[in-house]
Design a protein around this motif. Structure first.
Motif, PDB file in Angstrom:
ATOM      1  N   HIS A   1      55.494  58.236  46.128  1.00  0.00           N
ATOM      2  CA  HIS A   1      54.281  59.025  45.877  1.00  0.00           C
ATOM      3  C   HIS A   1      54.003  59.964  47.030  1.00  0.00           C
ATOM      4  O   HIS A   1      53.648  59.528  48.131  1.00  0.00           O
TER       5      HIS A   1
ATOM      6  N   HIS B   1      52.825  64.403  47.964  1.00  0.00           N
ATOM      7  CA  HIS B   1      52.549  65.803  47.611  1.00  0.00           C
ATOM      8  C   HIS B   1      53.251  66.574  48.723  1.00  0.00           C
ATOM      9  O   HIS B   1      52.643  66.927  49.738  1.00  0.00           O
TER      10      HIS B   1
ATOM     11  N   HIS C   1      47.713  59.147  39.602  1.00  0.00           N
ATOM     12  CA  HIS C   1      46.895  58.374  40.568  1.00  0.00           C
ATOM     13  C   HIS C   1      46.070  57.369  39.764  1.00  0.00           C
ATOM     14  O   HIS C   1      45.491  57.730  38.734  1.00  0.00           O
TER      15      HIS C   1
ATOM     16  N   HIS D   1      48.616  54.176  44.203  1.00  0.00           N
ATOM     17  CA  HIS D   1      47.472  53.501  44.820  1.00  0.00           C
ATOM     18  C   HIS D   1      47.175  52.148  44.167  1.00  0.00           C
ATOM     19  O   HIS D   1      47.495  51.131  44.789  1.00  0.00           O
TER      20      HIS D   1
ATOM     21  N   ASP E   1      51.892  59.114  50.171  1.00  0.00           N
ATOM     22  CA  ASP E   1      50.923  60.128  49.742  1.00  0.00           C
ATOM     23  C   ASP E   1      51.237  61.405  50.531  1.00  0.00           C
ATOM     24  O   ASP E   1      52.279  61.503  51.184  1.00  0.00           O
TER      25      ASP E   1
HETATM   26 ZN   LIG Z   1      48.275  61.462  45.928  1.00  0.00          ZN
END
Ligand SMILES: [Zn+2]
Ligand SMILES: N[C@@H](CCSC[C@H]1O[C@@H](n2cnc3c(=O)[nH]cnc32)[C@H](O)[C@@H]1O)C(=O)O
Length: 433
Positions: free
Chosen positions: A61, A63, A209, A246, A298
């Motif tokens: 996960h 970005h 998410h 998450h 993340d």
């Molecule tokens: Zn994220």
């Protein structure tokens, strides 16, 4: 080191694998032999000098291009962080920015032993171009956010369809398309259902998410009468191809549902602690209920790096601390989350140091202080070393870093620095208008 890859055979001599000093032979991108007898002709020969050999890591996960926002906004609550700082700056991102930001992320991931990742962002065709150039594996999704507005939903649908066809046209088996419904608080149920149906039709993954904060859950129940997990389920988004990032604020019914649907829960401990989401993912309950368990960082703006060695350590420590159990999430399980489980979550076969598997391989410096003494290489990898101990990385047999050298590193750093300068300039100009 060659910058392109044509399936060269590789021989790695004298490395430590599960306590044995062996050689590793790679042929056609896969492990052909692992043992004292491994040898023969090879296009590339790497002297291991006793280096610790581990499977390549998968970040499930991130970005990626948020590398450009590293350190831009820290020490805030999630909603304020997104709405007051992150989204206003992201509004000025260009495709070129995402190309350089994703390359910077790939450089940082390669240097710290990651060979594959799961990305959800903007301008993902540019991200795909960056991944292709850097030689990694990735599942890429356009972050679908319709804010419950029909017109924006149509635009997000078109952007998703465009990305999926452009990635499929690349014909790179190391780069997969996925759908990326952002979250239940940013996407309508019509949008969520469209994403589920499109992923089914295209036979591609889902990246979403889920239950990151308590507010997400309470707001969802207040609005829909059910919890986020149930909203995703009634829209068809809980499948064995789903990575839910998450998964902090899940109750036991939620965990049972994720297990029944075969969903992969991506634990992002550093981001969760940095944004003070207030609860650790219920690792034990999810494991008991049979959910897949993998690991992610993340984005760089809520971590602020992409080092999966740090992520393994924080996962193992946070679970012990939060659930008051010194035995939960032992080192071997943390390494499995970060390697084989992560590969499986993204539909890849790698992340395993075994004959026949794709040659995703990481060498750690045996002489590094964090590897001295070397009672247990997995313990050192999780509790002592970080990505700085990585010297050599192979992805599907392609050498991405050898003895600390990544080809083209300087160009990537310069390009990213220029992109950052342009982004801040455009944002500043808009603020002062
Ligand atoms: Zn994220
Ligand atoms: N088409 C979307 C793009 C979304 S990309 C994914 C989004 O997730 C945001 N993001 C980053 N970290 C987190 C997180 O921890 N929780 C929720 N969203 C995040 C990120 O800043 C980015 O805006 C749009 O119109 O905004």
């Amino acid at each position: 080191m060659k910058e392109s890859y044509n399936g060269e055979d590789v021989l790695i001599k004298d490395v430590e694998v599960q306590g044995r000093r062996v050689n590793i032979k790679v042929e056609g991108g896969r492990f052909a032999a692992i043992g004292e007898e491994a040898g023969g002709e090879a296009d590339v020969v790497i002297e291991g000098r006793g280096a610790v050999a581990l499977p390549g890591l998968y970040n499930t996960h991130t970005h990626a291009a948020m590398t450009l926002l590293r350190g831009y906004a820290d020490d805030m609550l999630l909603q304020a962080w997104l709405s007051e700082k992150i989204w206003p700056l992201e509004a000025h991102l260009t495709g070129e920015d995402v190309y350089w930001g994703t390359q910077l992320a790939c450089l940082e991931m390669i240097r710290s032993g990651t060979v594959g990742f799961n990305d959800m962002y903007f301008f993902m065709d540019e991200a795909a171009r960056a991944v292709d150039k850097m030689g990694m594996k990735a599942q890429l999704a356009y972050g679908f956010i319709d804010l419950f507005d029909e017109e924006k939903r149509e635009k997000e649908i078109k952007a998703t369809e465009a990305l999926v066809s452009s990635i499929q046209a690349m014909n790179n088996p190391g780069i997969k398309a996925a759908v990326g419904p952002h979250a239940v608080y940013t996407v309508s149920e019509e949008g969520l259902s469209w994403c589920a149906e499109f992923s089914r039709q295209q036979n591609i993954g889902i990246h979403v998410h889920l239950a990151e904060t308590e507010q997400e859950v309470t707001d969802c129940v207040a609005k829909t009468g059910v919890r986020p997990t149930q909203v995703l389920d009634r829209c068809g988004l809980l499948t064995p191809r789903t990575v839910a990032a998450h998964c902090c604020w899940l109750d036991s019914d939620d965990c049972a549902l994720l297990g029944d649907r075969g969903v992969f829960a991506s634990h992002n401990p550093t981001s969760n602690m940095k944004l003070a989401v207030g609860r650790a993912m219920p690792y034990g309950l999810l494991k008991e209920r049979g959910a897949g368990l993998c690991l992610g960082t993340d984005g760089c703006s809520s971590n602020n790096n992409l080092d999966m060695f740090e992520e393994m350590k924080f996962a193992a420590l946070l679970q012990k601390f939060f659930w008051h159990s010194p035995t939960i999430l032992p080192a071997g399980e943390a390494l499995a989350m970060a390697s084989a489980n992560g590969a499986e979550a993204l539909g890849f076969k790698g992340g395993r140091l075994e004959v026949g598997a794709p040659a995703d391989l990481v060498l750690l410096d045996r002489r590094a202080a964090c590897n001295t003494p070397l009672y247990n290489a997995v313990s050192n990898a999780v509790y002592a070393c970080n990505g700085g101990a990585v010297t050599t990385v192979l992805c599907d047999g392609r050498v991405l870093m050898q003895d600390g050298v990544v080809p083209g590193e300087a160009e990537v750093l310069d390009g990213a620095r220029q992109a950052i300068a342009g982004l801040l300039e455009r944002h500043q100009a808009s603020v002062s208008e």
